[in-house]
Design an enzyme around this catalytic site. Structure first.
Site, PDB file in Angstrom:
ATOM      1  N   ARG A 210     141.599  80.672  -4.185  1.00 33.45           N
ATOM      2  CA  ARG A 210     142.009  81.971  -4.673  1.00 33.45           C
ATOM      3  C   ARG A 210     142.991  82.667  -5.032  1.00 33.45           C
ATOM      4  O   ARG A 210     143.053  83.560  -5.174  1.00 33.45           O
ATOM      5  CB  ARG A 210     142.613  82.193  -2.489  1.00 33.45           C
TER       6      ARG A 210
ATOM      7  N   LYS B 123     130.721  80.458  14.310  1.00 29.50           N
ATOM      8  CA  LYS B 123     132.274  81.811  14.921  1.00 29.50           C
ATOM      9  C   LYS B 123     130.885  82.675  15.943  1.00 29.50           C
ATOM     10  O   LYS B 123     131.405  83.699  15.514  1.00 29.50           O
ATOM     11  CB  LYS B 123     133.016  82.094  14.265  1.00 29.50           C
TER      12      LYS B 123
ATOM     13  N   GLY C 265     134.206  81.254   4.880  1.00 32.65           N
ATOM     14  CA  GLY C 265     134.899  80.442   4.013  1.00 32.65           C
ATOM     15  C   GLY C 265     134.900  79.381   3.844  1.00 32.65           C
ATOM     16  O   GLY C 265     134.819  78.593   3.317  1.00 32.65           O
TER      17      GLY C 265
ATOM     18  N   GLY D  59     134.916  88.236   7.064  1.00 35.54           N
ATOM     19  CA  GLY D  59     134.977  89.205   7.592  1.00 35.54           C
ATOM     20  C   GLY D  59     134.256  89.947   7.083  1.00 35.54           C
ATOM     21  O   GLY D  59     133.599  90.917   7.168  1.00 35.54           O
TER      22      GLY D  59
HETATM   23  P1  ADP Z   1     132.154  80.903   7.725  1.00 31.29           P
HETATM   24  O1  ADP Z   1     133.355  80.292   7.110  1.00 31.29           O
HETATM   25  O2  ADP Z   1     131.400  80.912   5.945  1.00 31.29           O
HETATM   26  O3  ADP Z   1     132.517  82.541   8.486  1.00 31.29           O
HETATM   27  P2  ADP Z   1     131.627  79.392   9.687  1.00 31.29           P
HETATM   28  O4  ADP Z   1     133.085  79.501  10.239  1.00 31.29           O
HETATM   29  O5  ADP Z   1     131.374  80.941  10.996  1.00 31.29           O
HETATM   30  O6  ADP Z   1     131.359  79.860   8.583  1.00 31.29           O
HETATM   31  O7  ADP Z   1     131.813  78.341  10.551  1.00 31.29           O
HETATM   32  C1  ADP Z   1     131.890  77.109   9.853  1.00 31.29           C
HETATM   33  C2  ADP Z   1     131.369  76.095  10.464  1.00 31.29           C
HETATM   34  O8  ADP Z   1     130.159  75.667  11.964  1.00 31.29           O
HETATM   35  C3  ADP Z   1     131.612  74.707   9.885  1.00 31.29           C
HETATM   36  O9  ADP Z   1     132.810  73.718  10.695  1.00 31.29           O
HETATM   37  C4  ADP Z   1     130.150  74.191  10.634  1.00 31.29           C
HETATM   38  O10 ADP Z   1     130.506  72.314  10.817  1.00 31.29           O
HETATM   39  C5  ADP Z   1     129.982  74.293  11.443  1.00 31.29           C
HETATM   40  N1  ADP Z   1     128.954  74.846  12.556  1.00 31.29           N
HETATM   41  C6  ADP Z   1     127.804  74.685  11.542  1.00 31.29           C
HETATM   42  N2  ADP Z   1     126.244  74.765  12.750  1.00 31.29           N
HETATM   43  C7  ADP Z   1     126.716  74.206  13.677  1.00 31.29           C
HETATM   44  C8  ADP Z   1     126.188  73.052  15.040  1.00 31.29           C
HETATM   45  N3  ADP Z   1     124.764  73.152  14.791  1.00 31.29           N
HETATM   46  N4  ADP Z   1     127.409  72.808  15.712  1.00 31.29           N
HETATM   47  C9  ADP Z   1     128.768  72.537  15.561  1.00 31.29           C
HETATM   48  N5  ADP Z   1     129.078  73.298  14.044  1.00 31.29           N
HETATM   49  C10 ADP Z   1     128.381  73.634  13.404  1.00 31.29           C
HETATM   50 MG    MG Z   2     135.140  79.683   9.172  1.00 29.83          MG
END
Ligand code: ADP
Ligand code: MG
Length: 389
Positions: A34, A198, A345, A368
């Site tokens: 970043r 999320k 992220g 977001g």
């Molecule tokens: P981003 O930061 O890209 O927006 P999120 O924060 O929504 O993504 O999600 C990332 C997290 O989702 C990672 O820590 C990953 O381990 C978790 N994850 C992915 N698949 C699963 C699953 N089936 N069960 C629980 N956690 C998961």
């Molecule tokens: Mg995340």
């Protein structure tokens, strides 16, 4: 909308809101991506003879103890190395020291003000966009440039607040993100891969994204709420109970677009790992990745696509073997000639750390914010429509 190029920066006090919200552990910066993403704008301001005043948030500040681990001091050291130039750190967010230091700056000097969210201890002044705070910060400069893309979907004092009181524009990072994430002229078919954990944050987006996309491939933790909504038990997998009814509504409304996993890689309460068809998950099993059959299914949609947008890893990629689905999708994307965008992220760190950075046309620095842009929303930190601009 103005950009930093539209201003004469010579000898001006230019406040640049950057995103230095880097992951830190025990005072050490784990990933300086970043900071690097902000360099272009900072260097441009220096080259154009500005007095450069940098502001950023870092983490969340709810109690005064949070201040200890969320000071920007270390960031100023790293930035100084990257710029190969002195960066003066000002350890406060308001007051005489701050004001005097800025008034004594010479052109090409760079200062970094302490974490803007320290002001959240004053009744959330930063995060609730307190008018007085935005006005005060604006009084420190002549021009305001927002380049903190990842927070541009929020109205805070340090991005939206300041901009109300100064001639304002965006920096190179936000400009690049806006261009890359504009779906208006996207080539079709357009496929979105949605995963991550999320669920409640992102599930609502499907309604808007479905209007733009031809296919929505759902994996990761996100998938199990949809699978449950389709009437199949998901054992101990991640579930957003409050949104099952909504997921069901989406499945009916967009049955031609939404594609769900057909198999799942699970871990049970004894730590045993097993792949099964989606309707065979046992009650003590947690689904942590998409299986091989799902990868093949998703591949068929991806091969046809001309634009692919990916938000949210399709498995718990931090832990082998649950990184397999995310890796295999990267391998598939590698050989597809399409516009390929990753955002979020964790998604960004997954694809970069697994070694697939070069596969993507664009990796967004915002989670977001990138999703809101893709939905076609305007970001409060980007729209400057006032007259003094
Ligand atoms: P981003 O930061 O890209 O927006 P999120 O924060 O929504 O993504 O999600 C990332 C997290 O989702 C990672 O820590 C990953 O381990 C978790 N994850 C992915 N698949 C699963 C699953 N089936 N069960 C629980 N956690 C998961
Ligand atoms: Mg995340």
């Amino acid at each position: 909308m103005k950009t930093i190029r539209d201003f004469d920066l010579n000898n001006k006090k230019v406040i640049i809101r950057v995103d230095f919200n880097v992951p830190m552990k025990d005072g050490i910066i784990l990933d300086d991506n970043r900071i690097r993403s902000s360099l272009k704008t900072i260097k441009y301001a220096i080259d154009n003879n500005a007095k450069v005043i940098l502001m950023s948030h870092l983490g969340r500040i709810k109690t005064s103890e949070d201040k200890v681990n969320n000071s920007l001091k270390e960031v100023s050291v790293r930035l100084s190395e990257l710029l190969n130039k002195d960066v003066l750190f000002i350890p406060e967010t308001r007051g005489k020291l701050l004001e005097n230091t800025i008034n004594n700056m010479n052109p090409k000097d760079v200062v970094l003000i302490e974490n803007t969210r320290y002001e959240d201890l004053n009744d959330k002044a930063e995060s609730s966009n307190n008018e007085t705070l935005g006005k005060y910060w604006a009084s420190l400069g002549d021009i305001f440039i927002n380049d903190a893309f990842a927070t541009s979907h929020r109205s805070h004092a340090s991005n939206v607040g300041i901009s109300k009181y100064l001639p304002s524009g965006i920096g190179f990072l936000i400009e690049k993100e806006l261009k890359a994430l504009d779906l208006n002229n996207a080539k079709r078919p357009l496929t979105i891969i949605l995963g991550g954990s999320k669920v409640s944050d992102k599930i609502g987006l499907i309604n808007n994204l479905a209007l733009k996309a031809d296919n929505i491939l759902i994996g990761g933790g996100m998938a199990y709420t949809f699978i449950k909504a389709s009437g199949i038990d998901v054992g101990s997998s991640l579930l957003d109970k409050e949104n099952i009814a909504f997921a069901k509504e989406m499945l009916e409304k967009y049955k031609d677009k939404i594609v769900l996993p057909i198999d799942s890689v699970n871990r049970d309460s004894n730590g045993l790992i097993r792949t099964c068809f989606i309707n065979e998950i046992r009650s003590d099993e947690t689904g942590l990745d998409i299986g091989i059959q799902t990868i093949k299914l998703f591949k068929n949609y991806l091969l046809d696509s001309k634009t692919i947008i990916w938000n949210g890893p399709v498995g718990m990629f931090e832990e082998s073997p649950f990184d397999n689905g995310t890796k295999e999708l990267c391998n598939i994307l590698k050989n597809i000639d399409a516009v390929k965008i990753a955002g979020g992220g964790d998604t960004a760190s997954a694809v970069i750390n697994l070694g697939y950075k070069n596969v993507f046309t664009h990796i967004s620095t915002g989670g977001g914010a990138s999703l809101e842009l893709l939905e076609g929303k305007k970001l409060p930190g980007v729209i400057y429509e006032k007259e003094n601009n």
